[in-house]
Design a protein around this motif. Structure first.
Motif: not given
Length: 209
Positions: A155-168, A195-203
């Motif tokens: 769906n055009g989203i890079d889930a790896a972006v900021d994953r470390r922050h989300r895991v923390v 952070a989750l809501i912002g994932m699609p827009e940031r990508f």
């Protein structure tokens, strides 16, 4: 295999195929064809489609068959926004439960969104908002799968972006919950859901730069 387990297995397969785009939005599928493809009975398919219909991902129409809904990434984010609103201002409908948090509930989550749902439901139950907690929990299956790497990529989203922050943030929320600090857990969850809501827009912004 027990009937309930078979139904759940079919549900999981169809859900992932819908979110991956294997079954395209607006596509019509015959019940018989679905059953044949999955090598199960039509009864198992019907039972699996019921929760998918309640999640507004499919529509089962008489004489037509199964129609894949025209769902969107924005609608997925809207589910999270609703949960966020409930967290910020819990609509208390009764006394809070004395339920202690058990970290094992997040052990099998496939994404940070699934962890968010489990933790948010706990916060809401502790806050006396059991109806809201039930609604949030009803979104677990779709949100946990949607925010996995493969589905995000489809769906055009890079889930790896900021994953470390989300895991923390998940870890901090779990730690607060284990201390039975409901407000502290809610605070971490609000940051996580943002952070989750912002994932699609940031990508999208990164891809268009």
């Amino acid at each position: 295999m027990r009937r309930s387990l078979l139904r759940d297995a079919v549900f999981a397969i169809v859900l992932e195929n819908v979110l991956l785009g294997v079954y395209r939005r607006g596509e019509r599928l015959r019940l018989e064809q679905l059953a044949e493809d999955l090598r199960v009975s039509r009864t198992s398919v019907r039972e699996a489609l019921a929760p998918l219909e309640s999640l507004r991902l499919v529509s089962v129409q008489r004489y037509v068959g199964v129609v894949i809904a025209h769902w969107s990434v924005e609608q997925m984010c809207e589910r999270l926004r609703i949960a966020r609103t409930m967290l910020v201002e819990p609509p208390g409908d009764g006394a809070g439960t004395p339920e202690r948090f058990d970290r094992r509930v997040v052990a099998d989550c496939r994404s940070e969104a699934g962890c968010f749902v489990e933790l948010a439901a706990w916060v809401l139950r502790r806050s006396g908002a059991s109806v809201s907690a039930d609604w949030v929990e009803s979104q677990f299956a779709v949100l946990d799968v949607f925010f996995t790497d493969d589905v995000c990529a489809a769906n055009g989203i890079d889930a790896a972006v900021d994953r470390r922050h989300r895991v923390v943030l998940v870890e901090r929320a779990c730690a607060a919950a284990e201390r039975d600090t409901v407000d502290g857990c809610a605070k971490e969850l609000v940051e996580l859901v943002d952070a989750l809501i912002g994932m699609p827009e940031r990508f999208r912004m990164k891809a268009s730069a």
